[in-house]
Design a protein around this motif. Structure first.
Motif, PDB file in Angstrom:
ATOM      1  N   ILE A  13      33.694  34.412  39.956  1.00  0.00           N
ATOM      2  CA  ILE A  13      32.678  33.355  39.988  1.00  0.00           C
ATOM      3  C   ILE A  13      32.959  32.367  38.853  1.00  0.00           C
ATOM      4  O   ILE A  13      33.126  32.759  37.702  1.00  0.00           O
ATOM      5  N   THR A  14      33.007  31.087  39.187  1.00  0.00           N
ATOM      6  CA  THR A  14      33.253  30.068  38.167  1.00  0.00           C
ATOM      7  C   THR A  14      32.074  29.115  37.988  1.00  0.00           C
ATOM      8  O   THR A  14      31.987  28.424  36.985  1.00  0.00           O
ATOM      9  N   ASP A  15      31.166  29.090  38.938  1.00  0.00           N
ATOM     10  CA  ASP A  15      29.999  28.221  38.852  1.00  0.00           C
ATOM     11  C   ASP A  15      28.914  28.887  38.008  1.00  0.00           C
ATOM     12  O   ASP A  15      28.549  30.043  38.237  1.00  0.00           O
ATOM     13  N   GLN A  16      28.389  28.155  37.016  1.00  0.00           N
ATOM     14  CA  GLN A  16      27.411  28.726  36.092  1.00  0.00           C
ATOM     15  C   GLN A  16      26.143  29.193  36.792  1.00  0.00           C
ATOM     16  O   GLN A  16      25.649  30.288  36.523  1.00  0.00           O
ATOM     17  N   ASP A  17      25.616  28.407  37.708  1.00  0.00           N
ATOM     18  CA  ASP A  17      24.384  28.793  38.408  1.00  0.00           C
ATOM     19  C   ASP A  17      24.599  30.045  39.262  1.00  0.00           C
ATOM     20  O   ASP A  17      23.751  30.943  39.294  1.00  0.00           O
ATOM     21  N   GLU A  18      25.751  30.103  39.944  1.00  0.00           N
ATOM     22  CA  GLU A  18      26.069  31.293  40.734  1.00  0.00           C
ATOM     23  C   GLU A  18      26.203  32.514  39.835  1.00  0.00           C
ATOM     24  O   GLU A  18      25.777  33.615  40.203  1.00  0.00           O
ATOM     25  N   MET A  19      26.804  32.318  38.666  1.00  0.00           N
ATOM     26  CA  MET A  19      26.978  33.440  37.738  1.00  0.00           C
ATOM     27  C   MET A  19      25.625  33.961  37.254  1.00  0.00           C
ATOM     28  O   MET A  19      25.414  35.170  37.173  1.00  0.00           O
ATOM     29  N   LYS A  21      22.784  33.850  38.805  1.00  0.00           N
ATOM     30  CA  LYS A  21      22.167  34.594  39.910  1.00  0.00           C
ATOM     31  C   LYS A  21      22.841  35.957  40.092  1.00  0.00           C
ATOM     32  O   LYS A  21      22.175  36.974  40.280  1.00  0.00           O
TER      33      LYS A  21
END
Length: 75
Positions: A13-19, A21
């Motif tokens: 995971i590289t997206d901060q928001d996805e991380m 969550k």
């Protein structure tokens, strides 16, 4: 699922928001262990980067010396 399995699911995971969550899958009591694993991985990565940089610097220095020698020989 072990803490290591949980952490490895986060590895790509590289997206901060996805991380943010995705990190919710790690229970609060396992967060300290997750932090230790993260710190160890970070330190290992830094060590590897330093070693790579050192090897590349040495190779560049060696190539610069060879260039100087070739320039002298061609004169």
């Amino acid at each position: 699922m072990t803490i290591f399995e949980k952490l490895s699911t986060l590895a790509e995971i590289t997206d901060q928001d996805e991380m943010i969550k995705a990190c919710k899958i790690i229970p609060g009591e396992e967060l300290r262990l997750a932090l230790v694993v993260l710190a160890l991985a970070y330190n290992k990565n830094e060590q590897a980067n330093r070693e790579i940089f050192l090897r590349q610097t040495q190779k560049m220095d060696s190539l610069k010396e060879k260039i100087k020698e070739l320039e002298k020989a061609s004169k």
